[in-house]
Design an enzyme around this catalytic site. Structure first.
Site, PDB file in Angstrom:
ATOM      1  CE  LYS A  22      -1.712   1.620   4.088  1.00  0.00           C
ATOM      2  NZ  LYS A  22      -1.346   3.035   4.267  1.00  0.00           N
ATOM      3  CG  ASN A  23       2.519   2.691   3.533  1.00  0.00           C
ATOM      4  OD1 ASN A  23       1.330   2.953   3.370  1.00  0.00           O
ATOM      5  ND2 ASN A  23       3.066   2.569   4.730  1.00  0.00           N
ATOM      6  CB  CYS A 116      -4.736  10.677  12.022  1.00  0.00           C
ATOM      7  SG  CYS A 116      -3.100  10.050  12.341  1.00  0.00           S
ATOM      8  NE  ARG A 121       0.674  10.130  10.439  1.00  0.00           N
ATOM      9  CZ  ARG A 121       0.320   9.060   9.755  1.00  0.00           C
ATOM     10  NH1 ARG A 121      -0.783   8.417  10.032  1.00  0.00           N
ATOM     11  NH2 ARG A 121       1.082   8.625   8.764  1.00  0.00           N
ATOM     12  CG  ASP A 304       3.356   1.490   9.576  1.00  0.00           C
ATOM     13  OD1 ASP A 304       2.927   2.303  10.408  1.00  0.00           O
ATOM     14  OD2 ASP A 304       3.436   1.741   8.348  1.00  0.00           O
ATOM     15  NE  ARG A 396      -6.510   4.050   6.065  1.00  0.00           N
ATOM     16  CZ  ARG A 396      -5.482   4.388   6.846  1.00  0.00           C
ATOM     17  NH1 ARG A 396      -5.624   4.443   8.148  1.00  0.00           N
ATOM     18  NH2 ARG A 396      -4.321   4.698   6.338  1.00  0.00           N
TER      19      ARG A 396
HETATM   20  C1  UD1 Z   1       4.486   6.872   6.431  1.00  0.00           C
HETATM   21  C2  UD1 Z   1       3.617   5.644   6.258  1.00  0.00           C
HETATM   22  C3  UD1 Z   1       3.087   5.170   7.596  1.00  0.00           C
HETATM   23  C4  UD1 Z   1       4.228   4.972   8.576  1.00  0.00           C
HETATM   24  C5  UD1 Z   1       5.131   6.203   8.640  1.00  0.00           C
HETATM   25  C6  UD1 Z   1       6.364   5.982   9.478  1.00  0.00           C
HETATM   26  C7  UD1 Z   1       2.696   5.970   4.036  1.00  0.00           C
HETATM   27  C8  UD1 Z   1       1.497   6.255   3.205  1.00  0.00           C
HETATM   28  N1  UD1 Z   1       2.524   5.980   5.358  1.00  0.00           N
HETATM   29  O1  UD1 Z   1       3.647   7.901   6.954  1.00  0.00           O
HETATM   30  O2  UD1 Z   1       2.390   3.945   7.392  1.00  0.00           O
HETATM   31  O3  UD1 Z   1       3.699   4.726   9.867  1.00  0.00           O
HETATM   32  O4  UD1 Z   1       5.554   6.565   7.320  1.00  0.00           O
HETATM   33  O5  UD1 Z   1       7.084   4.894   9.015  1.00  0.00           O
HETATM   34  O6  UD1 Z   1       3.758   5.687   3.524  1.00  0.00           O
HETATM   35  N2  UD1 Z   1       6.557  14.664  10.726  1.00  0.00           N
HETATM   36  C9  UD1 Z   1       6.647  16.005  11.025  1.00  0.00           C
HETATM   37  N3  UD1 Z   1       6.502  16.907  10.000  1.00  0.00           N
HETATM   38  C10 UD1 Z   1       6.279  16.529   8.720  1.00  0.00           C
HETATM   39  C11 UD1 Z   1       6.206  15.154   8.424  1.00  0.00           C
HETATM   40  C12 UD1 Z   1       6.359  14.246   9.450  1.00  0.00           C
HETATM   41  O7  UD1 Z   1       6.832  16.391  12.173  1.00  0.00           O
HETATM   42  O8  UD1 Z   1       6.152  17.386   7.848  1.00  0.00           O
HETATM   43  C13 UD1 Z   1       6.707  13.663  11.802  1.00  0.00           C
HETATM   44  C14 UD1 Z   1       5.441  12.827  12.004  1.00  0.00           C
HETATM   45  O9  UD1 Z   1       4.528  13.477  12.850  1.00  0.00           O
HETATM   46  C15 UD1 Z   1       6.000  11.566  12.607  1.00  0.00           C
HETATM   47  C16 UD1 Z   1       7.358  11.419  11.916  1.00  0.00           C
HETATM   48  O10 UD1 Z   1       7.665  12.707  11.396  1.00  0.00           O
HETATM   49  O11 UD1 Z   1       6.196  11.735  13.984  1.00  0.00           O
HETATM   50  C17 UD1 Z   1       7.396  10.416  10.778  1.00  0.00           C
HETATM   51  O12 UD1 Z   1       6.339  10.680   9.886  1.00  0.00           O
HETATM   52  P1  UD1 Z   1       6.441  10.337   8.341  1.00  0.00           P
HETATM   53  O13 UD1 Z   1       7.641   9.509   8.089  1.00  0.00           O
HETATM   54  O14 UD1 Z   1       6.277  11.591   7.564  1.00  0.00           O
HETATM   55  O15 UD1 Z   1       5.154   9.427   8.134  1.00  0.00           O
HETATM   56  P2  UD1 Z   1       4.150   9.419   6.912  1.00  0.00           P
HETATM   57  O16 UD1 Z   1       4.861   9.677   5.642  1.00  0.00           O
HETATM   58  O17 UD1 Z   1       2.958  10.266   7.246  1.00  0.00           O
END
Ligand code: UD1
Length: 417
Positions: A22-23, A116, A121, A304, A396
């Protein structure tokens, strides 16, 4: 509404095929927006998040067709650059249209995702990176309004490695003028697949899979043709299903290099892991030993897989500590596992699990995607019957999980509530 019913206590045996990730599929679907033409993506899993992504692509004006497991996406007639709140709130990964739309059309309007179940996030690092490439960004009525008269390469050092942020920047920088360097980039296998896919479209990306990625911008990209990699989180969930039931399961499509952190922890619990030609065989231990885990970015232990590993620790001998360092509020499954007899205490960002309990089936509620998998795993190891409700979370991200587990011998089925 539907629920999943599990009669626990059955040892799982046999073989299971892992679906497409999915990711990985989500950023690939959105990457098609970078080109003007018809892309084809195969091995896309049949999931609710994928349906949401397709809905969003259609909303933007793409024509999307599904033929024999492959999606054909025609991006010649994109008429809108807006990702509406309704879709972004159902699936946060919708923010991944920001980079491609901005790079190809110079304008994107994307709803802010908000919080969420597992924490705040934010997407501040996506926005900061795009600004460094020359985007003008302002927030308007809950939407990110991004415009540019042409993105230009820049050096961007992420404050922390973000998967989505790295993906958005990879896509945007591919069509920017000049060189972009991403430092402290995320290193997940899904990032590597996206970079390889972009390169096959004509992008010039080096270093994906390491913390520093170099992108030489190009003027245009060709449509994409690719095959989604197997889902390492689904594979990991089946690995734990084998371990928690003391079973013997060949997980076809599980890739050892993508699972090193989980594999070494499962070996510590007493499980045997044997690489085979097309997957990994997991032989569950007679008695599960307790181990501590600490989630972190790849190649560390994946957040995850945290909830599923906690289910395993509830039946282990001894005490384990599970520390969550990636998301702030990812212990929603704890209360539900407690309803099934687990002895778990939360201590800040850690959960202390006193194992060796005989879990007992109970009606429980899924709170997020991976939490729902954790409850199913606990149900497999429980006496009596477990009923997991709110399984729209499960749908999902897991394709036909109950059918795949049933084929391994589990007594599990879907029912109307
Ligand atoms: C992706 C995955 C999700 C997984 C996560 C971490 C997808 C669709 N989803 O989510 O399943 O749990 O990686 O492996 O691929 N953060 C910030 N600012 C930002 C972006 C992120 O502070 O602009 C923080 C987030 O709150 C979190 C951390 O960084 O604490 C990691 O998040 P991130 O790696 O961005 O996760 P996703 O891409 O949302």
């Amino acid at each position: 509404m539907e629920k999943i019913v599990i009669k626990g206590g059955v040892t799982l045996n046999g073989e299971v095929q892992v679906s497409g990730a999915k990711n990985s599929a989500l950023p690939l679907l959105f990457a098609t927006l970078l080109a003007d033409g018809v892309s084809e993506i195969c091995n896309v899993p049949d999931l609710r998040d994928i349906n949401t992504a397709v809905k969003l692509l259609r909303e933007l004006g793409a024509e999307v067709e599904l033929q024999e497991g492959c999606y054909q996406i025609n991006t010649r007639k994109i008429q809108s650059v807006e990702a509406p709140y309704d879709l972004v709130k159902t699936m946060r990964a919708s923010v991944l249209v920001l980079g491609p739309l901005l790079a190809r059309f110079g304008h994107a309007r994307v709803s802010l995702p908000g919080g969420c179940a597992i924490g705040a996030r934010p997407i501040n690092l996506h926005l900061k990176g795009l600004e460094a490439l020359g985007a003008h960004i302002h927030l308007d009525h809950g939407y990110v309004e991004a415009t540019t008269d042409g993105l230009r390469g820049a050096k961007i050092s992420f404050d922390l490695p973000t998967v989505g942020g790295t993906e958005n920047l990879l896509m945007a920088a591919s069509l920017a003028e000049g060189e972009t360097v991403l430092e402290n980039a995320a290193r997940e296998p899904e990032i590597v697949q996206l970079a390889e896919a972009l390169n096959s479209m004509g992008a010039k990306i080096e270093g994906a899979g390491t913390a520093v990625i170099n992108i030489q911008g190009v003027a245009r990209l060709e449509p994409l043709e690719c095959q989604v990699i197997p889902d390492r989180i689904e594979a990991g969930t089946f690995m734990i299903a084998a371990a928690i039931t003391g079973g013997n399961v060949l997980i076809r499509g599980a890739v050892r290099e993508d699972q090193e952190a989980l594999i070494s922890k499962l070996i510590e619990t007493g499980a045997e892991i044997r690489p085979e030609a097309d997957g990994l065989r997991v032989i569950g231990p007679k008695k599960v030993a307790s181990v501590d885990i600490r989630t972190s970015v790849f190649p560390g232990f994946p957040t995850d897989m945290q909830a599923q590993f906690m289910a395993l620790m509830t039946v282990a001998e001894g005490t384990s500590r599970i520390s969550e360092t990636v998301f702030e509020n990812r212990f929603m499954h704890v209360c539900e596992l407690q309803r099934m007899g687990a002895d778990i205490q939360i201590d800040g960002h850690s959960a202390i699990i006193r194992g060796a309990n005989q879990m007992t089936g109970a009606p429980v509620m899924a709170t997020d995607l991976r939490a729902s998998a954790s409850l199913i795993l606990a149900g497999l190891a429980s006496e009596n019957t477990t009923e997991v409700s709110r399984i729209y979370h499960l749908d999902r991200g897991y394709e036909k999980i109950e059918e795949k587990l049933a084929a391994l011998g589990a007594q599990i089925w879907r029912e109307q509530e």
